[in-house]
Design a protein around this motif. Structure first.
Motif, PDB file in Angstrom:
ATOM      1  N   ALA A  94       0.833  -1.207   0.000  1.00 13.51           N
ATOM      2  CA  ALA A  94       0.000   0.000   0.000  1.00 13.51           C
ATOM      3  C   ALA A  94       0.868   1.258   0.000  1.00 13.51           C
ATOM      4  O   ALA A  94       0.534   2.257  -0.650  1.00 13.51           O
ATOM      5  CB  ALA A  94      -0.931   0.002   1.217  1.00 13.51           C
ATOM      6  N   TYR A  98       0.881   4.039  -2.938  1.00  9.90           N
ATOM      7  CA  TYR A  98       0.691   5.446  -2.582  1.00  9.90           C
ATOM      8  C   TYR A  98       1.775   6.316  -3.219  1.00  9.90           C
ATOM      9  O   TYR A  98       1.502   7.376  -3.797  1.00  9.90           O
ATOM     10  CB  TYR A  98       0.693   5.560  -1.060  1.00  9.90           C
ATOM     11  CG  TYR A  98       0.973   6.927  -0.480  1.00  9.90           C
ATOM     12  CD1 TYR A  98      -0.049   7.861  -0.323  1.00  9.90           C
ATOM     13  CD2 TYR A  98       2.255   7.264  -0.040  1.00  9.90           C
ATOM     14  CE1 TYR A  98       0.209   9.107   0.236  1.00  9.90           C
ATOM     15  CE2 TYR A  98       2.520   8.497   0.531  1.00  9.90           C
ATOM     16  CZ  TYR A  98       1.492   9.414   0.663  1.00  9.90           C
ATOM     17  OH  TYR A  98       1.751  10.635   1.227  1.00  9.90           O
ATOM     18  N   ARG A 101       1.431   6.811  -6.947  1.00 12.09           N
ATOM     19  CA  ARG A 101       0.404   7.794  -7.320  1.00 12.09           C
ATOM     20  C   ARG A 101       0.923   9.222  -7.232  1.00 12.09           C
ATOM     21  O   ARG A 101       0.481  10.095  -7.983  1.00 12.09           O
ATOM     22  CB  ARG A 101      -0.829   7.656  -6.418  1.00 12.09           C
ATOM     23  CG  ARG A 101      -1.647   6.405  -6.634  1.00 12.09           C
ATOM     24  CD  ARG A 101      -3.005   6.522  -5.967  1.00 12.09           C
ATOM     25  NE  ARG A 101      -2.922   6.790  -4.533  1.00 12.09           N
ATOM     26  CZ  ARG A 101      -2.835   5.856  -3.601  1.00 12.09           C
ATOM     27  NH1 ARG A 101      -2.783   4.578  -3.966  1.00 12.09           N
ATOM     28  NH2 ARG A 101      -2.788   6.176  -2.318  1.00 12.09           N
ATOM     29  N   HIS A 102       1.825   9.470  -6.311  1.00 17.20           N
ATOM     30  CA  HIS A 102       2.156  10.856  -5.982  1.00 17.20           C
ATOM     31  C   HIS A 102       3.521  11.337  -6.451  1.00 17.20           C
ATOM     32  O   HIS A 102       3.756  12.551  -6.477  1.00 17.20           O
ATOM     33  CB  HIS A 102       2.076  11.043  -4.458  1.00 17.20           C
ATOM     34  CG  HIS A 102       0.693  10.997  -3.916  1.00 17.20           C
ATOM     35  ND1 HIS A 102      -0.260  11.942  -4.218  1.00 17.20           N
ATOM     36  CD2 HIS A 102       0.086  10.105  -3.087  1.00 17.20           C
ATOM     37  CE1 HIS A 102      -1.384  11.658  -3.594  1.00 17.20           C
ATOM     38  NE2 HIS A 102      -1.208  10.540  -2.910  1.00 17.20           N
ATOM     39  N   ALA A 149       5.086  13.676   0.219  1.00 21.11           N
ATOM     40  CA  ALA A 149       4.473  12.346   0.163  1.00 21.11           C
ATOM     41  C   ALA A 149       5.088  11.425   1.209  1.00 21.11           C
ATOM     42  O   ALA A 149       4.382  10.708   1.929  1.00 21.11           O
ATOM     43  CB  ALA A 149       4.636  11.753  -1.237  1.00 21.11           C
ATOM     44  N   ALA A 153       3.364  10.140   5.236  1.00 21.42           N
ATOM     45  CA  ALA A 153       3.109   8.719   5.503  1.00 21.42           C
ATOM     46  C   ALA A 153       4.011   8.167   6.590  1.00 21.42           C
ATOM     47  O   ALA A 153       3.791   7.066   7.085  1.00 21.42           O
ATOM     48  CB  ALA A 153       3.297   7.909   4.216  1.00 21.42           C
ATOM     49  N   PRO A 264       0.397  15.956  -2.043  1.00 18.86           N
ATOM     50  CA  PRO A 264       0.095  15.110  -0.869  1.00 18.86           C
ATOM     51  C   PRO A 264      -0.052  15.943   0.400  1.00 18.86           C
ATOM     52  O   PRO A 264       0.705  16.885   0.640  1.00 18.86           O
ATOM     53  CB  PRO A 264       1.314  14.182  -0.787  1.00 18.86           C
ATOM     54  CG  PRO A 264       1.871  14.165  -2.169  1.00 18.86           C
ATOM     55  CD  PRO A 264       1.619  15.519  -2.737  1.00 18.86           C
ATOM     56  N   MET A 268      -4.002  12.776   3.524  1.00 15.69           N
ATOM     57  CA  MET A 268      -3.832  11.695   2.554  1.00 15.69           C
ATOM     58  C   MET A 268      -2.967  10.565   3.112  1.00 15.69           C
ATOM     59  O   MET A 268      -3.138   9.404   2.747  1.00 15.69           O
ATOM     60  CB  MET A 268      -3.194  12.238   1.267  1.00 15.69           C
ATOM     61  CG  MET A 268      -4.070  13.179   0.469  1.00 15.69           C
ATOM     62  SD  MET A 268      -3.202  13.736  -1.020  1.00 15.69           S
ATOM     63  CE  MET A 268      -4.363  14.946  -1.658  1.00 15.69           C
ATOM     64  N   GLY A 269      -2.021  10.925   3.976  1.00 14.96           N
ATOM     65  CA  GLY A 269      -1.143   9.903   4.534  1.00 14.96           C
ATOM     66  C   GLY A 269      -1.618   9.322   5.843  1.00 14.96           C
ATOM     67  O   GLY A 269      -0.958   8.417   6.389  1.00 14.96           O
ATOM     68  N   LEU A 272      -2.100   5.485   6.119  1.00 11.83           N
ATOM     69  CA  LEU A 272      -0.826   4.755   6.105  1.00 11.83           C
ATOM     70  C   LEU A 272      -0.105   4.881   7.438  1.00 11.83           C
ATOM     71  O   LEU A 272       0.562   3.943   7.881  1.00 11.83           O
ATOM     72  CB  LEU A 272       0.060   5.262   4.970  1.00 11.83           C
ATOM     73  CG  LEU A 272      -0.375   4.863   3.557  1.00 11.83           C
ATOM     74  CD1 LEU A 272       0.558   5.469   2.529  1.00 11.83           C
ATOM     75  CD2 LEU A 272      -0.423   3.341   3.408  1.00 11.83           C
TER      76      LEU A 272
END
Length: 455
Positions: A94, A98, A101-102, A149, A153, A264, A268-269, A272
């Motif tokens: 995951a 992620y 995507r970023h 990003a 996370a 990001p 969004m994180g 995670l």
């Protein structure tokens, strides 16, 4: 009775203790809690945890969460759900998805590497070394997006564009945070606190010490801080210090042609980070049994700072280990290139040129500085001082300096010593033909032939 017990206890703010999994938010009341292991090793949540100590007044000392933290807290119920339903492999994949995507990096291998770095922040206090991650390059190459990003996370990620010493030390010592710096010139910003950033990479008992009040008496006015923790930096300029570069892994960036969505954010994180806390909880039993694997994928310091990332891959998705191993030589070559660009190497290169094939020679330090500043002026770099270069010659190269005619400082160059340093830094030794005519040239007005030392 519970109220009386609380009245007789002394509360102590903390963000860390041996069996802590993570600071979390209770969705029902909004309070910050400790998500930790109970005496039987089972995850539980509490707002107060006994320390087993008593105060000077004889009151029980209990740990309580800090008043606030500079990152969004994982939600306790989500962490509990992921602890039961998630798996280490699903979590790691995951994180990879992620990042895909970023961000856009020159190789997909770097995405796996950064995913391992993000996951390792959740168990970094169990690891003896962690690398600085460095992304240098010009503006608009995706550095800031990559940093955001990763930090959002990561465990306790704090993203900042100002490395103020007092704040950085507290983030590290009190919050045990993951630091992300987005700065124009990293080396310039940290020139007064390189000891702090060097100490962040090894858990070996090293502390960062600051004198808070020099007027106080003996053993007072001084504070020792723990600096250790994960760090990621983006900067427009390359590293210029051997101590920092030797503890750093550099990730290349390029201007992407991909169209990305919004930048990001911490929200969004969040999921995670919750899955990362659950991963830490699931792995805690291995830690308590001293049963964590110890994969080794490289030699020397490179191997030491990669061990934590290799551990993460072993715990989550061992099939990705060849990708991490494949980056070892890439990082090794990048570290060799970075070391050749440090200020120490620039000084050494000029010393080698000046001694040529002579066994020993004395050179005016000002002459070295003038030649170096001429080169730096052509590339837009800042000028250097004689004091700066003299310090490198004495402390890092162990070369003797003394005052000579006209009160100028001279350095004694010895060919054998320069040959040792050249081998260490990957340069051609003194007198090598590839150094070119400049190595043999003699410039009047700044050189003195030194008498050979008699043993």
């Amino acid at each position: 009775m519970a109220s009386d017990k609380k009245d007789k206890s002394k509360e102590e703010f903390t963000a860390d203790f041996p069996r802590l999994i993570e600071l979390v938010r209770n969705e029902d009341n909004g309070h910050m809690e400790f998500y930790h292991l109970d005496p039987r090793g089972r995850p539980t949540a509490s707002e107060r945890v006994p320390t087993g100590r008593t105060s000077r007044e004889g009151d029980e000392v209990v740990s309580v969460p800090p008043p606030s933290v500079p990152w969004p807290l994982p939600r306790r119920q989500h962490v509990e759900r992921f602890f039961k339903e998630d798996t280490n492999a699903k979590y790691f994949r995951a994180v990879v998805a992620y990042l895909e995507r970023h961000i856009d990096l020159p190789s997909a291998a770097y995405v796996v590497f950064l995913a391992a770095w993000i996951v390792h922040t959740h168990i970094v206090d169990w690891i003896s070394a962690t690398p600085h991650i460095f992304l240098p390059g010009p503006p608009e190459t995706g550095k800031s997006r990559t940093l955001a990003a990763c930090l959002h996370a990561a465990r306790r990620g704090i993203l900042t564009n100002a490395s103020r010493e007092a704040a950085m030390i507290r983030y590290a010592d009190e919050y045990h945070a993951t630091l992300g710096l987005d700065v124009i010139d990293f080396m310039e910003q940290i020139k007064e606190m390189k000891d702090f950033y060097a100490a962040r990479t090894y858990r070996d008992g090293t502390v960062t010490t600051r004198v808070l009040d020099y007027q106080k008496g003996r053993f007072q006015g001084m504070q020792h801080y723990e600096a250790y923790g994960p760090t990621m930096v983006v900067s427009n300029y390359a590293l210029s210090d051997a101590v920092i570069s030797s503890r750093t892994l550099t990730i290349p960036v390029h201007k992407s042609t991909r169209q990305f969505g919004p930048r990001p954010t911490a929200d969004m994180g969040l999921e995670l980070r919750e899955r990362g806390a659950a991963f830490r909880a699931r792995t805690f039993s291995l830690k308590l049994r001293n049963d964590l694997p110890t994969p080794h994928i490289a030699e020397g310091r490179l191997g030491e700072i990669l061990e934590g990332l290799a551990l993460v891959v072993e715990l989550t998705d061992p099939a990705q280990m060849p990708i991490l191993e494949g980056l070892v030589e890439t990082f090794a070559e990048e570290r060799r290139r970075e070391s050749r660009e440090t200020l120490q190497v620039q000084v050494l290169r000029h010393c080698i040129r000046e001694i040529g094939s002579r066994p020993t020679r004395e050179v005016q330090v000002k002459k070295l500085v003038t030649a170096m500043n001429q080169e730096r002026g052509e590339t837009g770099e800042r000028s250097l001082s004689s004091q700066k270069i003299s310090s490198i010659l004495r402390t890092e190269f162990r070369m003797a300096t003394d005052n000579g005619a006209g009160n100028y400082t001279y350095v004694t160059l010895q060919r054998d010593r320069l040959a040792e340093l050249a081998e260490r830094y990957g340069l051609h030794p003194p007198g090598d033909a590839e150094e070119g005519p400049a190595a043999q040239a003699v410039t009047p007005g700044g050189l003195r032939i030194a008498k050979p030392k008699v043993s």
